[in-house]
Design a protein around this motif. Sequence first.
Motif, PDB file in Angstrom:
ATOM      1  N   SER A 238      -4.793  76.896 -70.786  1.00  0.00           N
ATOM      2  CA  SER A 238      -5.918  77.665 -70.244  1.00  0.00           C
ATOM      3  C   SER A 238      -7.168  76.795 -70.180  1.00  0.00           C
ATOM      4  CB  SER A 238      -6.210  78.885 -71.121  1.00  0.00           C
ATOM      5  OG  SER A 238      -5.219  79.869 -70.980  1.00  0.00           O
ATOM      6  N   LYS A 239      -7.854  76.852 -69.031  1.00  0.00           N
ATOM      7  CA  LYS A 239      -9.095  76.102 -68.859  1.00  0.00           C
ATOM      8  C   LYS A 239     -10.121  76.982 -68.155  1.00  0.00           C
ATOM      9  CE  LYS A 239      -9.077  71.844 -67.605  1.00  0.00           C
ATOM     10  NZ  LYS A 239      -8.924  70.633 -66.761  1.00  0.00           N
TER      11      LYS A 239
ATOM     12  N   PHE B 142       3.336  79.811 -69.308  1.00  0.00           N
ATOM     13  CA  PHE B 142       2.900  78.418 -69.450  1.00  0.00           C
ATOM     14  C   PHE B 142       4.025  77.492 -69.923  1.00  0.00           C
ATOM     15  CE2 PHE B 142      -1.973  79.085 -70.200  1.00  0.00           C
ATOM     16  CZ  PHE B 142      -2.101  79.473 -68.878  1.00  0.00           C
ATOM     17  N   ASP B 143       4.945  78.031 -70.727  1.00  0.00           N
ATOM     18  CA  ASP B 143       5.980  77.181 -71.324  1.00  0.00           C
ATOM     19  C   ASP B 143       6.992  76.639 -70.322  1.00  0.00           C
ATOM     20  OD1 ASP B 143       6.720  79.913 -71.093  1.00  0.00           O
ATOM     21  OD2 ASP B 143       8.419  79.592 -72.436  1.00  0.00           O
ATOM     22  N   ILE B 144       7.139  77.322 -69.173  1.00  0.00           N
ATOM     23  CA  ILE B 144       8.110  76.839 -68.176  1.00  0.00           C
ATOM     24  C   ILE B 144       7.444  76.427 -66.866  1.00  0.00           C
ATOM     25  CG2 ILE B 144      10.012  78.178 -69.147  1.00  0.00           C
ATOM     26  CD1 ILE B 144       9.630  80.179 -66.800  1.00  0.00           C
ATOM     27  N   ALA B 145       6.125  76.454 -66.809  1.00  0.00           N
ATOM     28  CA  ALA B 145       5.407  76.120 -65.572  1.00  0.00           C
ATOM     29  C   ALA B 145       5.736  74.698 -65.122  1.00  0.00           C
ATOM     30  CB  ALA B 145       3.912  76.271 -65.767  1.00  0.00           C
ATOM     31  N   GLY B 146       5.991  74.567 -63.830  1.00  0.00           N
ATOM     32  CA  GLY B 146       6.260  73.250 -63.256  1.00  0.00           C
ATOM     33  C   GLY B 146       7.681  72.757 -63.413  1.00  0.00           C
ATOM     34  N   LYS B 147       8.538  73.552 -64.056  1.00  0.00           N
ATOM     35  CA  LYS B 147       9.908  73.109 -64.314  1.00  0.00           C
ATOM     36  C   LYS B 147      10.922  73.620 -63.288  1.00  0.00           C
ATOM     37  CE  LYS B 147       9.052  72.743 -69.294  1.00  0.00           C
ATOM     38  NZ  LYS B 147       9.451  73.210 -70.652  1.00  0.00           N
TER      39      LYS B 147
ATOM     40  N   LYS C 175     -10.948  85.028 -69.293  1.00  0.00           N
ATOM     41  CA  LYS C 175     -12.055  85.245 -70.230  1.00  0.00           C
ATOM     42  C   LYS C 175     -12.941  84.008 -70.336  1.00  0.00           C
ATOM     43  CE  LYS C 175     -11.635  89.408 -72.208  1.00  0.00           C
ATOM     44  NZ  LYS C 175     -12.744  90.388 -72.338  1.00  0.00           N
ATOM     45  N   ILE C 176     -12.325  82.850 -70.553  1.00  0.00           N
ATOM     46  CA  ILE C 176     -13.136  81.643 -70.715  1.00  0.00           C
ATOM     47  C   ILE C 176     -13.702  81.171 -69.378  1.00  0.00           C
ATOM     48  CG2 ILE C 176     -11.916  80.939 -72.794  1.00  0.00           C
ATOM     49  CD1 ILE C 176     -10.353  78.918 -71.159  1.00  0.00           C
ATOM     50  N   GLY C 177     -13.177  81.742 -68.291  1.00  0.00           N
ATOM     51  CA  GLY C 177     -13.702  81.417 -66.968  1.00  0.00           C
ATOM     52  C   GLY C 177     -14.845  82.310 -66.530  1.00  0.00           C
ATOM     53  N   GLY C 178     -15.175  83.316 -67.354  1.00  0.00           N
ATOM     54  CA  GLY C 178     -16.334  84.148 -67.042  1.00  0.00           C
ATOM     55  C   GLY C 178     -16.074  85.632 -66.895  1.00  0.00           C
ATOM     56  N   MET C 179     -14.831  86.100 -67.050  1.00  0.00           N
ATOM     57  CA  MET C 179     -14.560  87.530 -66.954  1.00  0.00           C
ATOM     58  C   MET C 179     -15.132  88.254 -68.160  1.00  0.00           C
ATOM     59  SD  MET C 179     -10.915  89.555 -66.475  1.00  0.00           S
ATOM     60  CE  MET C 179     -10.420  89.363 -68.209  1.00  0.00           C
ATOM     61  N   GLU C 180     -16.016  89.195 -67.940  1.00  0.00           N
ATOM     62  CA  GLU C 180     -16.710  89.875 -69.026  1.00  0.00           C
ATOM     63  C   GLU C 180     -16.118  91.239 -69.366  1.00  0.00           C
ATOM     64  OE1 GLU C 180     -20.726  89.997 -67.676  1.00  0.00           O
ATOM     65  OE2 GLU C 180     -21.097  87.867 -68.078  1.00  0.00           O
ATOM     66  N   THR C 181     -15.091  91.657 -68.641  1.00  0.00           N
ATOM     67  CA  THR C 181     -14.447  92.941 -68.898  1.00  0.00           C
ATOM     68  C   THR C 181     -13.189  92.744 -69.742  1.00  0.00           C
ATOM     69  OG1 THR C 181     -13.257  92.739 -66.805  1.00  0.00           O
ATOM     70  CG2 THR C 181     -15.328  93.969 -66.776  1.00  0.00           C
ATOM     71  N   ALA C 182     -12.556  93.868 -70.136  1.00  0.00           N
ATOM     72  CA  ALA C 182     -11.381  93.789 -71.006  1.00  0.00           C
ATOM     73  C   ALA C 182     -10.191  93.142 -70.315  1.00  0.00           C
ATOM     74  CB  ALA C 182     -11.007  95.189 -71.487  1.00  0.00           C
ATOM     75  N   ASP C 183     -10.041  93.407 -69.030  1.00  0.00           N
ATOM     76  CA  ASP C 183      -8.919  92.843 -68.289  1.00  0.00           C
ATOM     77  C   ASP C 183      -9.264  92.792 -66.808  1.00  0.00           C
ATOM     78  OD1 ASP C 183      -8.525  95.461 -67.260  1.00  0.00           O
ATOM     79  OD2 ASP C 183      -7.148  95.944 -68.880  1.00  0.00           O
TER      80      ASP C 183
ATOM     81  N   ALA D 198      -0.020  86.667 -58.021  1.00  0.00           N
ATOM     82  CA  ALA D 198       0.924  86.107 -58.980  1.00  0.00           C
ATOM     83  C   ALA D 198       0.346  86.220 -60.385  1.00  0.00           C
ATOM     84  CB  ALA D 198       1.227  84.656 -58.610  1.00  0.00           C
ATOM     85  N   PRO D 199       1.159  85.964 -61.425  1.00  0.00           N
ATOM     86  CA  PRO D 199       0.699  86.197 -62.798  1.00  0.00           C
ATOM     87  C   PRO D 199      -0.590  85.472 -63.167  1.00  0.00           C
ATOM     88  CG  PRO D 199       3.065  85.850 -62.778  1.00  0.00           C
ATOM     89  CD  PRO D 199       2.580  85.552 -61.386  1.00  0.00           C
ATOM     90  N   LEU D 200      -1.515  86.244 -63.735  1.00  0.00           N
ATOM     91  CA  LEU D 200      -2.771  85.717 -64.245  1.00  0.00           C
ATOM     92  C   LEU D 200      -2.622  85.444 -65.744  1.00  0.00           C
ATOM     93  CD1 LEU D 200      -5.189  88.313 -62.582  1.00  0.00           C
ATOM     94  CD2 LEU D 200      -4.314  86.182 -61.601  1.00  0.00           C
ATOM     95  N   ASN D 201      -3.637  84.852 -66.315  1.00  0.00           N
ATOM     96  CA  ASN D 201      -3.679  84.657 -67.759  1.00  0.00           C
ATOM     97  C   ASN D 201      -5.029  85.165 -68.252  1.00  0.00           C
ATOM     98  OD1 ASN D 201      -4.555  82.913 -70.233  1.00  0.00           O
ATOM     99  ND2 ASN D 201      -2.322  82.766 -70.179  1.00  0.00           N
TER     100      ASN D 201
END
Length: 329
Positions: free
Chosen positions: A91-92, A303-308, A129-137, A121-124
Amino acid sequence: MAMRIGVMMGDPAGIGAELTAQVLAGGTMSKGTGVVIVGDPVHLARGQLVAGTKINVEKLEGVNDVEVVAGNISILPQSLDDAANYPYGKSKPEGGRYMLDCLETLLLLFREGRIDSICFAPLNKHSLKIGGMETADEGDWLTKRLGYAGHTAELNVIEGLWTSRVTSHVPLRDVADLITVDGIVDAVSLIDGVLKTAGKSNPKIMVAGLNPHAGDNGTFGKEELDVIGPAVQLANQQGFNTKGPFSPDTMFLSAKKDNYNAIVTMYHDQGQIAMKLMDFEHGVTVLGGLPVPISTPAQGSAFDIAGKGVANPGAMKAAFKIAEQMGAS
């Protein structure tokens, strides 16, 4: 007129781009559907490389160029910092901001009448949150961005069976106090409306009990007698095709046997555990009640299988088909 779907590729650190590539290259899209992807072309290219696909995509210059037509796939560029080298599995803040920017652009396209529905597609949530989302989801974030004040809820779909819930992300100890007649009727009304949008003319809706054996006539709790039963009666008086309360331990068996379209559950895990056991690989989440139809796979960003190249596209395909159905109404 084409069914116009806006697509977003999810967290760039996850499996979203490869799922998107598989769905759009694999015959899922109906002949009368057109797609505009909002995202970085390099993000899509990385997904295609992992998925082993080659989609013919028209690159657009700006929002005013978006004119979705049947059979065509276009991409409206949304910049992702250093997209070519963006790391999988982490996550970044940059990824969170990128996702929020893409969703904002999709909402703009809907407001301007350029798309009919959204499939992402699936979000994280941590990235958001660390990108600026201020709500619960993301559901609350989209509701706020749309300026919508009506009742909304997260709905889940597997094999034609839909679920909604009266309470959601709250402590289990608080559930009984949060269940009200109005809350149950609202949940019934919302899922009835969404199912009609998805093509069901008279949805058959089951309402769950709260306690073991639905209280067994008050032996194990009185919520069924005092709240849930009266709510079902009121829902029927208002014209909904509703029955209940049903015993939570057997209600999913009854729903499948008796061809119910939906179950209204009382709390999060009452429905989620059963739905995920039934078919986790094809589960879909619908953000019900919003002015714009929105669907997404129920799975996470993985994240564990991303890119595979091993991600199963089944849930993304199912989410895309629901976006087609709901956008057509």
